[in-house]
Design an enzyme around this catalytic site. Structure first.
Site, PDB file in Angstrom:
ATOM      1  NE  ARG A 168      -3.405  -2.403   2.813  1.00  0.00           N
ATOM      2  CZ  ARG A 168      -3.110  -3.502   3.376  1.00  0.00           C
ATOM      3  NH1 ARG A 168      -1.797  -3.620   3.874  1.00  0.00           N
ATOM      4  NH2 ARG A 168      -3.592  -4.512   3.557  1.00  0.00           N
ATOM      5  CE  LYS A 199      -6.029  -1.526   5.279  1.00  0.00           C
ATOM      6  NZ  LYS A 199      -7.086  -1.944   4.703  1.00  0.00           N
ATOM      7  CG  HIS A 270      -5.464  -0.042  -3.695  1.00  0.00           C
ATOM      8  ND1 HIS A 270      -4.814   0.160  -2.371  1.00  0.00           N
ATOM      9  CD2 HIS A 270      -6.273  -0.831  -3.542  1.00  0.00           C
ATOM     10  CE1 HIS A 270      -5.363  -0.789  -1.819  1.00  0.00           C
ATOM     11  NE2 HIS A 270      -6.206  -1.232  -2.429  1.00  0.00           N
ATOM     12  NE  ARG A 273      -2.967  -3.883  -1.381  1.00  0.00           N
ATOM     13  CZ  ARG A 273      -2.379  -4.525  -0.422  1.00  0.00           C
ATOM     14  NH1 ARG A 273      -1.259  -4.503  -0.483  1.00  0.00           N
ATOM     15  NH2 ARG A 273      -3.128  -5.374   0.420  1.00  0.00           N
ATOM     16  CG  HIS A 296      -5.295  -9.385   1.550  1.00  0.00           C
ATOM     17  ND1 HIS A 296      -5.619 -10.030   0.382  1.00  0.00           N
ATOM     18  CD2 HIS A 296      -5.353  -8.217   1.354  1.00  0.00           C
ATOM     19  CE1 HIS A 296      -5.826  -8.902  -0.550  1.00  0.00           C
ATOM     20  NE2 HIS A 296      -5.447  -7.854   0.237  1.00  0.00           N
ATOM     21  CE1 TYR A 305      -6.119  -7.871  -6.661  1.00  0.00           C
ATOM     22  CE2 TYR A 305      -6.235  -8.782  -4.522  1.00  0.00           C
ATOM     23  CZ  TYR A 305      -5.978  -7.841  -5.535  1.00  0.00           C
ATOM     24  OH  TYR A 305      -5.834  -6.531  -4.975  1.00  0.00           O
TER      25      TYR A 305
END
Length: 330
Positions: A168, A199, A270, A273, A296, A305
């Protein structure tokens, strides 16, 4: 309200709207939207012979949701998001009716809003990514005192890291020099590791290929010492023109300017990404490996994806297989 002005259901709708205005302090535009949705709901139930909240059950609420999605002579069919907003008004109405004693049950509690169609992540072809990277500036440009040359080397390193790791933009501008030391030391032929803080403060190690390593080496040797003379950026890896840490907005601006020069529209950090993940899966990478690389917490997030790559496989098959499409015998 239209359909049964003055009836029990209309009075309930009026009381609910007064509650929203006085106690929830909703914005005027939101109240207007709720009023419009509830007026339509009132009219729909009146046409079905229902005049009061006690006569409404889940079947009527589901039928109203179906009517929203299908449309009629007076109303266009609504998409999932718009129908979901109207249903939210209805669900709020019935929850209010139960709470205030208008009826003994919540007729809408069991009715789920429509699921919006899954938005596939946008990726760009490898050729477009390469054009963007080339437009940023040569990865091993000769040393120069020109500010533009210095920033071009920084921009190339930034974009190589973004695409090379799938990180990110916030994670990338948050890198410190020590986070890439192992990757830079791996040299031109090796694959090093970069430490990202994602995150929730979770750290992960992501491989970095030789193209990005070379770009980082050029930036660290020829550019960062000059930009960092003021000391404002501290340990930050990527610095802005004033010597402070490059911000998330600054990273967006770099990519936007470079993509514009490359003639590639609609590209964001993004997008790089998404392209990273899609290109890995197209190349045969295991989805759980891609999950780990992207940071993730669940493979379910990464599975979107696979839908992109299935479409790609279908296109390749249709074009390449001799019996993919029926043609009349000549």
């Amino acid at each position: 309200m239209s359909g049964s002005d003055g009836g029990p259901l209309a009075r309930l709708c009026g009381a609910y709207l007064d509650h929203l205005a006085a106690e929830r302090a909703l914005a005027d535009n939101t109240l207007l939207a709720y009023r419009r949705d509830l007026r339509r709901y009132d009219a729909f139930l009146a046409d079905d012979g229902v005049t009061g909240p006690a006569g409404v059950g889940p079947a009527q609420v589901r039928a109203f949701l179906t009517a929203l999605r299908e449309g009629d002579e007076e109303h266009r069919a609504l998409g999932a998001a718009s129908a979901g907003r109207a249903l939210a008004a209805v669900r709020g109405l019935h929850a209010f009716a139960l709470r205030e004693g208008w009826c003994a049950t919540d007729a809408a509690a069991e009715v789920a809003p429509p699921v919006p169609p899954m938005r596939l992540p946008k990726a760009v072809p490898l050729e477009a990514v390469e054009r963007i990277l080339e437009a940023a500036g040569p990865a091993a440009a000769p040393a120069s005192d020109a500010r533009a040359d210095l920033l071009a080397l920084r921009d190339r390193a930034l974009l190589e890291v973004l695409y090379g790791t799938g990180a990110r933009i916030s994670e990338t501008v948050g890198l410190d020099v020590d986070d890439v030391a192992e990757a830079v030391e791996s040299g031109d032929g090796g694959v090093g590791l970069v430490r990202f803080r994602g995150k929730g403060g979770h750290e992960r190690l992501v491989p970095l290929g030789s193209y990005a390593s070379r770009a980082l080496q050029a930036y660290l040797v020829r550019v960062r010492p000059s930009l960092g003379r003021s000391g404002k950026g501290g340990p930050a890896l990527f610095l802005n023109a004033r010597g402070g840490r490059l911000t998330r907005q600054g990273g967006w601006g770099v990519l936007g300017a470079v993509a514009g020069r490359a003639g590639v529209e609609g590209v964001s950090p993004h997008t790089l990404r998404h392209s990273f993940a899609t290109h890995l899966l197209d190349g045969g990478a295991d989805i759980r490996v891609v999950q780990e690389l992207l940071g993730h917490s669940s493979v379910t997030t990464t599975q979107v994806y696979t839908l992109v790559t299935v479409d790609h496989l279908r296109e390749v098959y249709a074009v390449s297989h001799p019996r993919a499409r029926y043609t009349a015998a000549r």
